[in-house]
Design an enzyme around this catalytic site. Sequence first.
Site, mmCIF file in Angstrom:
data_model
loop_
_atom_site.group_PDB
_atom_site.id
_atom_site.type_symbol
_atom_site.label_atom_id
_atom_site.label_comp_id
_atom_site.label_asym_id
_atom_site.label_seq_id
_atom_site.Cartn_x
_atom_site.Cartn_y
_atom_site.Cartn_z
ATOM 1 N N GLU A 37 0.821 -1.220 0.000
ATOM 2 C CA GLU A 37 0.000 0.000 0.000
ATOM 3 C C GLU A 37 0.855 1.270 0.000
ATOM 4 O O GLU A 37 1.922 1.303 0.613
ATOM 5 C CB GLU A 37 -0.866 0.037 1.260
ATOM 6 C CG GLU A 37 -1.822 -1.128 1.343
ATOM 7 C CD GLU A 37 -2.766 -1.001 2.538
ATOM 8 O OE1 GLU A 37 -3.589 -1.886 2.692
ATOM 9 O OE2 GLU A 37 -2.647 -0.020 3.292
ATOM 10 N N CYS A 58 3.093 8.362 1.869
ATOM 11 C CA CYS A 58 3.320 7.382 2.938
ATOM 12 C C CYS A 58 3.576 6.048 2.237
ATOM 13 O O CYS A 58 2.707 5.551 1.527
ATOM 14 C CB CYS A 58 2.073 7.330 3.814
ATOM 15 S SG CYS A 58 2.145 6.055 5.084
ATOM 16 N N CYS A 95 4.362 -7.632 7.630
ATOM 17 C CA CYS A 95 5.309 -7.229 8.674
ATOM 18 C C CYS A 95 5.453 -8.362 9.675
ATOM 19 O O CYS A 95 4.490 -9.044 10.005
ATOM 20 C CB CYS A 95 4.820 -5.962 9.382
ATOM 21 S SG CYS A 95 6.005 -5.327 10.597
ATOM 22 N N CYS A 105 2.455 -6.388 15.833
ATOM 23 C CA CYS A 105 1.740 -5.466 16.730
ATOM 24 C C CYS A 105 0.242 -5.775 16.618
ATOM 25 O O CYS A 105 -0.292 -5.850 15.515
ATOM 26 C CB CYS A 105 2.029 -4.016 16.337
ATOM 27 S SG CYS A 105 3.799 -3.688 16.258
ATOM 28 N N CYS A 163 -2.445 -3.608 14.585
ATOM 29 C CA CYS A 163 -2.083 -3.134 13.247
ATOM 30 C C CYS A 163 -2.542 -4.148 12.182
ATOM 31 O O CYS A 163 -2.233 -5.333 12.277
ATOM 32 C CB CYS A 163 -0.571 -2.941 13.185
ATOM 33 S SG CYS A 163 0.043 -2.645 11.525
ATOM 34 N N CYS A 202 -2.841 1.792 7.879
ATOM 35 C CA CYS A 202 -1.780 0.883 7.469
ATOM 36 C C CYS A 202 -2.305 -0.548 7.293
ATOM 37 O O CYS A 202 -2.768 -1.165 8.234
ATOM 38 C CB CYS A 202 -0.720 0.938 8.567
ATOM 39 S SG CYS A 202 0.553 -0.279 8.465
HETATM 40 N N1 SAH Z 1 6.560 -0.338 11.311
HETATM 41 C C1 SAH Z 1 6.717 1.048 11.574
HETATM 42 C C2 SAH Z 1 6.127 1.942 10.499
HETATM 43 C C3 SAH Z 1 4.791 1.534 9.919
HETATM 44 S S1 SAH Z 1 3.416 1.658 11.003
HETATM 45 C C4 SAH Z 1 6.179 1.376 12.946
HETATM 46 O O1 SAH Z 1 5.503 0.543 13.543
HETATM 47 O O2 SAH Z 1 6.464 2.474 13.429
HETATM 48 C C5 SAH Z 1 3.205 3.439 11.125
HETATM 49 C C6 SAH Z 1 2.501 3.886 12.384
HETATM 50 O O3 SAH Z 1 1.127 3.492 12.346
HETATM 51 C C7 SAH Z 1 3.091 3.298 13.657
HETATM 52 O O4 SAH Z 1 3.223 4.294 14.634
HETATM 53 C C8 SAH Z 1 2.038 2.289 14.061
HETATM 54 O O5 SAH Z 1 2.090 1.980 15.430
HETATM 55 C C9 SAH Z 1 0.779 3.001 13.633
HETATM 56 N N2 SAH Z 1 -0.406 2.154 13.514
HETATM 57 C C10 SAH Z 1 -0.483 0.902 13.018
HETATM 58 N N3 SAH Z 1 -1.762 0.449 13.093
HETATM 59 C C11 SAH Z 1 -2.479 1.446 13.641
HETATM 60 C C12 SAH Z 1 -3.857 1.574 13.989
HETATM 61 N N4 SAH Z 1 -4.708 0.601 13.781
HETATM 62 N N5 SAH Z 1 -4.260 2.754 14.541
HETATM 63 C C13 SAH Z 1 -3.375 3.755 14.760
HETATM 64 N N6 SAH Z 1 -2.075 3.687 14.457
HETATM 65 C C14 SAH Z 1 -1.628 2.540 13.908
HETATM 66 FE FE1 SF4 Z 2 4.754 -3.751 11.663
HETATM 67 FE FE2 SF4 Z 2 2.372 -2.630 11.980
HETATM 68 FE FE3 SF4 Z 2 3.945 -3.055 14.085
HETATM 69 FE FE4 SF4 Z 2 4.609 -1.156 12.303
HETATM 70 S S1 SF4 Z 2 2.784 -1.184 13.622
HETATM 71 S S2 SF4 Z 2 5.946 -2.713 13.209
HETATM 72 S S3 SF4 Z 2 3.859 -2.130 10.408
HETATM 73 S S4 SF4 Z 2 3.055 -4.644 12.789
#
Ligand code: SAH
Ligand code: SF4
Length: 364
Positions: free
Chosen positions: A92, A106, A113, A117, A120, A335
Site C-alpha cells: 500500500e 506514505c 510485517c 503489533c 495493526c 496501514c
Molecule cells: N513499522 C513502523 C512503520 C509503519 S506503522 C512502525 O511501527 O512504526 C506506522 C505507524 O502506524 C506506527 O506508529 C504504528 O504503530 C501506527 N499504527 C499501526 N496500526 C495502527 C492503527 N490501527 N491505529 C493507529 N495507528 C496505527
Molecule cells: Fe509492523 Fe504494523 Fe507493528 Fe509497524 S505497527 S511494526 S507495520 S506490525
Amino acid sequence: MNKVNLYALDREQLRDLLVKMGEKPFRARQVRDWMYGQRVDKLAAMRNLPDATIDKLAEVAELGELQLAAQQISRDGTIKRVYQLCDGQLIESVLMPYADGRMTACISSQAGCAMGCVFCATGQMGFSRNLTATEIFEQAMVFARELAARGERLSNVVFMGMGEPFHNYEASLAAVRMLMQRLGIGARHITISTVGLAPQIRRFADEGLQVKLAVSLHRSDDAQRSQLLPVNRRWDIAALLDACRYYCARRNRRISFEWAAIAGENDTADEARRLGRLLQGMNCHVNIIPLNPTGGYTGLSADSRNIEAFQATLRSFGLGSTVRVRRGIDIAAGCGQLKTALLLPQARASSTIPAMPNEAISQP
Ligand code: SAH
Ligand code: SF4
C-alpha cells in the site's frame, strides 16, 4: 524476456545499457533528466531522443514495475493505493495533500510485517517479504510523476506504510538516498517510523543523515507494551529509550514518539504521568494518533476529552504533543487496511472496495 526497470538502474548501469544498445553515453543523462527532472511517465515522452532510440529502449526496458491493483480517493484528497509487485505481493501507498501545500507520500518498506503489533492490520497479516530499494522508492516516484504532470511537487515522504523499515534496513536507507538524490527531497522532509529496533536506531544515528525519526512507543509500562508490541520482549522500554537518547545526542535532533490512543488502555491519567516521567528532559515530541479500529483487534479509539487531558498532563512534564489529523476518514487508509479489504471475498466479488469507518495517518 523480463524488461529492465529503469528505476532500478543507477547512473552507470543506465549508461552501460544504452551503450550496449549502440547509443552514445550522453543519452544516459538525457534519459535521467526525463525520468527525474521532467518526471515523465512514458518513454515516448522523452522528446529529444530519436524515435529509433526510444523504440530500442522500449524493447528492453520499462519505466516502473508497480501495477495498480486498487485505489480509493477520499473527500479530503487523500489517495490510497494497493500495488501488485512482480511476484504478486500486494503493498500500500498513500498520498496526503495538506492545506499548506505539502504533499506527503506514505510508503511501504515490506510486504506484510513480522513485528506482530496486535492493533495493526499489517501486523495481523504476517510477513511476506522485504521490498527492494527500487520497490520502496518507486511508490514515491509514481506520486511525484503524477504531481509533476499537474505542476506540483512531492514535498515529504514518510515510511509509515506497511512493514518495519529497520527490519529491512539496507533497502530502506538506499531508498532514502534515492529520494534525496533523484527527487531532491531534503532529509528533513523524510521520516522513518520504527517500532523500536534499538540496534538499528543506533546504526541510523551513526549514518550522518538528517532524516527524521519517529518511534512507535504506544505504552509506558513494559508488560503492557509487550502485549501490544511483541518486539518489546526483545528490546524493552529502557533499551529503546537508551537508543533514542543516543540518536538525539549523536544527531542533535528531536525525536518523535507515536502514541496510538486506545480507549481505556493508554489514554488514562496514570499512563500520562508514567509517560511524562519516562520522557521528561528528552528532546522529543509526542504524536497522538487516535486508534484506527482493525478487524483483528477489539480496542477502540480514545475520545478527544481524554486525549486533551492526556496532553495537559504531558505539558506539566514539559512535553509537547500533537494530535495527528485523521486523513481519508471515508476510505480504508490505515496501514494495511485497504489490502485487507481487497483480500476479503466480498471485496473480490465486487469491483469496488468496501469503505472503512476510520483511519488515522500521521503527518510528519
Ligand atoms: N513499522 C513502523 C512503520 C509503519 S506503522 C512502525 O511501527 O512504526 C506506522 C505507524 O502506524 C506506527 O506508529 C504504528 O504503530 C501506527 N499504527 C499501526 N496500526 C495502527 C492503527 N490501527 N491505529 C493507529 N495507528 C496505527
Ligand atoms: Fe509492523 Fe504494523 Fe507493528 Fe509497524 S505497527 S511494526 S507495520 S506490525
